[in-house]
Design an enzyme around this catalytic site. Structure first.
Site, mmCIF file in Angstrom:
data_model
loop_
_atom_site.group_PDB
_atom_site.id
_atom_site.type_symbol
_atom_site.label_atom_id
_atom_site.label_comp_id
_atom_site.label_asym_id
_atom_site.label_seq_id
_atom_site.Cartn_x
_atom_site.Cartn_y
_atom_site.Cartn_z
ATOM 1 N N LYS A 246 -143.680 -23.012 48.627
ATOM 2 C CA LYS A 246 -144.968 -23.300 49.273
ATOM 3 C C LYS A 246 -146.021 -22.296 48.802
ATOM 4 C CE LYS A 246 -143.313 -25.063 53.759
ATOM 5 N NZ LYS A 246 -143.868 -26.405 53.637
ATOM 6 N N ARG A 320 -135.551 -33.290 56.401
ATOM 7 C CA ARG A 320 -134.925 -34.615 56.475
ATOM 8 C C ARG A 320 -133.476 -34.561 55.997
ATOM 9 N NH1 ARG A 320 -139.519 -37.069 52.724
ATOM 10 N NH2 ARG A 320 -140.606 -35.385 53.812
#
Ligand code: BES
Ligand code: MG
Ligand code: ZN
Length: 473
Positions: A246, A320
Site C-alpha cells: 500500500k 477475501r
C-alpha cells in the site's frame, strides 16, 4: 415540557426555576440545544440541564442516543459525577435502550497508552433514568443494554490496540479470555491449518514472523440438534498490502483491519453473558499481511479449503482469501443455519456508500430484510448492494477457478462475489464495514462514536441474535 412539570420527581422550587427559564425565552427546546444552570438553596438537585429534543413527532431513538451522549459529555466536562435523567412522559423500551447506549458509548475513551490518565477526561458518571412506572422492567432493560454497550466498548478496546501489541496471537489470547464466560475456544495453529488445507489463511500469513491463527468460539445455548448461527470476522492485525504494498499515506489506519474479528469477539461475549438460548459459532481468521522474502506473491495459485483454486493478482486483496477459508471451514465443520461475515474488506465500499454506511451483500432475502430492519433501530446504517452474474464474470480467471481481484468497477461487490464461492447453499450475509469500523475521513460526528474504533455491527448483530433466540423470524 408540560409532562416534566407534572413529574413527581421534582419539587416546586425546581419547577419554578424551569418555568422561569422557559417563560423568559432563554430555552426554546430546539433539537440538540442544552442549557445548564445552578440551583440556589440546599436541595438535593444542584444543577439542572435542560435538553432540547425538538419537535415531538420528529424525535427518534437515534436522536435520543445522540442527545443522551451529548448531555453526559457536557456533564463530565463540568465535573458532574452523578446525574439523573428525567425523560418526557412517554417512556418506552427503545427509548431507555437509546439513552443508556448514548451515555455509555459516549463516555468511552481509549486511555490505555496515556501515562497521565486524568479522571476528567475519562472519569465515570453515575446516571439514573427516572421513570414514573414499571421501574423494575425498565431496570432490566437498562441492565441488558448496559451489557450490550459494554460489549461495544470492549470491542473498541480490542480494535484500538496498536499493531505492535496485537499480532494474531494476541487476538487468540483475547478470545481465550472469553472462556471465563462459558465460551469454548479453540485455536488452530499454522501447522494444523497446513495439514487440513486452509491454504488461503496460511498463504496470506506467510510473509509475517507473527504466525496466523484460526480462532473458533462456541456458545452452546440451544439444544444439540439446533443448527448454529455462524459469525465470521476478518482480523488482519495489520494490512501493509504485502508484496502489492500500500502507499504510506494513512497506512497506520490499517491497524483497524482487525475490526470485523474484534466485533465477533464482542458479540460472542454478549451472547454468553446474556445467556442466549441458541447456538452461535464465531470464527476469526487472523493474520498479519506483510511484505518479506517469504510472502505470498502475485501470480500464485492457491488451492483453498473447499478445493477451489484462486489466482492471486494482488496480495492486498487478502481479506477475501482468509474469510473464504474461514467460511468454508465453518460450513463443513458446523453446518450452520446462516452465516454473517463482518470485514473491513474494501476501500470500494467507502467509495460506493461513504464512511457512514456499511455495504451488505447477501444470498437470503428474508435474512437481509430482518437485519436491515434491526439496523434502522440501532442507527448502524446498512445498505444492500446487488450481486449479479456480471459481477461473477469480473473475477473469472483464465488459469484458475477465480482470481482475487475484479478491477475497480464495483469493487465492493466483486469482493463479495469472491466470498460467495465459498458459502455453498447456506443463507449468507456479508457486511463490508471498511467505512464504519472507525472514525475516518468523511465520518459524520456522533457523540456516541468518539475518535477511533466504533464497534460497528456489534449492537445490530446482538439484537439480531436476541430476536432469533426469542423465536422471532
Ligand atoms: N483492508 C483493506 C480494505 C480497506 C481499505 C479498508 C481502506 C478500509 C480502508 C483490504 O484488504 C484491501 O486492501 N482491499 C483492496 C482491494 C483491492 C486490492 C482489490 C482495496 O480496497 O484497495
Ligand atoms: Mg488489503
Ligand atoms: Zn485488509
Amino acid at each position: 415540557m408540560s409532562d416534566i412539570l407534572e413529574s413527581k420527581f421534582i419539587d416546586e422550587t425546581v419547577k419554578a426555576a424551569i418555568i422561569d427559564v422557559i417563560e423568559n425565552n432563554e430555552f426554546k427546546g430546539n433539537f440538540g440545544s442544552r442549557m445548564m444552570f445552578r440551583l440556589m438553596g440546599n436541595g438535593t438537585i444542584r444543577k439542572i440541564m435542560l435538553i432540547g429534543l425538538g419537535e415531538r413527532e420528529k424525535f427518534t431513538d437515534e436522536k435520543a442516543r445522540l442527545i443522551a451522549g451529548k448531555a453526559v459529555l457536557d456533564a463530565r466536562e463540568s465535573n458532574v459525577e452523578e446525574l439523573a435523567v428525567l425523560p418526557f412522559s412517554t417512556v418506552d423500551d427503545s427509548l431507555i435502550e437509546a439513552i443508556v447506549e448514548g451515555m455509555h458509548l459516549s463516555l468511552y475513551s481509549f486511555q490505555r497508552y496515556k501515562t497521565n490518565r486524568t479522571s476528567s477526561n475519562f472519569g465515570p458518571v453515575l446516571a439514573t433514568i427516572l421513570v414514573e412506572s414499571d421501574s423494575e422492567r425498565f431496570q432490566m432493560i437498562a441492565d441488558k443494554t448496559h451489557l450490550t454497550s459494554e460489549a461495544v466498548n470492549s470491542t473498541r478496546d480490542m480494535c484500538n490496540l496498536p499493531p505492535n501489541e496485537c499480532p494474531p496471537a494476541q487476538i487468540a489470547k483475547l478470545a481465550l479470555a472469553l472462556e471465563e464466560f462459558g465460551i469454548k475456544v479453540t485455536i488452530l495453529e499454522r501447522y494444523e491449518m497446513e495439514s487440513i488445507g486452509l491454504n488461503g489463511i496460511v498463504s496470506v500469513g506467510k510473509g509475517s514472523n507473527n504466525p496466523p491463527k484460526l480462532i473458533v468460539l462456541k456458545h452452546s445455548g440451544g439444544s444439540n440438534s439446533q443448527k448454529p448461527y455462524l459469525l465470521v470476522g476478518k482480523a488482519v492485525t495489520f494490512d501493509t498490502g504485502g508484496i502489492s504494498l500500500k502507499p504510506g499515506d494513512k497506512m497506520d489506519e490499517m491497524k483497524y483491519d482487525k475490526c470485523g474479528g474484534c466485533a465477533v469477539l464482542g458479540i460472542l461475549k454478549a451472547v454468553a453473558l446474556l445467556g442466549l438460548k441458541l447456538n452461535v459459532i464465531g470464527i476469526i481468521p487472523s493474520v498479519e499481511n506483510m511484505p518479506s522474502s517469504s510472502s505470498y506473491k502475485p501470480g500464485e495459485i492457491i488451492t483453498m479449503y473447499n478445493g477451489k483454486t484462486v489466482e492471486v493478482l494482488n496480495t492486498d486483496a487478502e481479506g477475501r482469501i482468509i474469510l473464504a477459508d474461514a467460511i468454508a471451514y465453518g460450513i463443513s465443520k458446523y453446518q450452520p443455519k446462516a452465516i454473517i461475515d463482518l470485514a473491513t474488506l474494501t476501500g470500494a465500499a467507502i467509495i460506493a456508500l461513504g464512511a457512514n454506511v456499511a455495504a451488505l451483500v447477501g444470498s437470503d432475502e428474508q435474512l437481509i430484510a430482518k437485519l436491515i430492519q434491526i439496523s434502522k433501530k440501532t442507527g448502524e446504517k446498512i445498505w444492500e448492494l446487488p450481486l449479479f452474474e456480471e459481477h461473477h464474470e469480473q473475477i473469472k480467471s483464465s488459469i484458475a477457478d477465480i482470481k482475487n481481484i475484479g478491477g475497480r468497477p464495483g469493487g465492493a461487490i466483486t469482493a463479495a462475489a469472491f466470498l460467495s464461492n465459498f458459502t455453498s447453499e447456506v443463507p449468507w450475509i456479508h457486511l463490508d464495514i471498511a467505512g464504519t469500523a472507525w472514525t475516518q475521513d468523511g465520518t459524520y460526528e456522533k457523540s456516541y462514536n468518539p475518535k477511533g474504533a466504533t464497534g460497528f455491527g456489534v449492537r445490530t448483530l446482538i439484537k439480531f441474535l436476541i430476536d432469533r433466540s426469542n423465536g422471532q423470524v
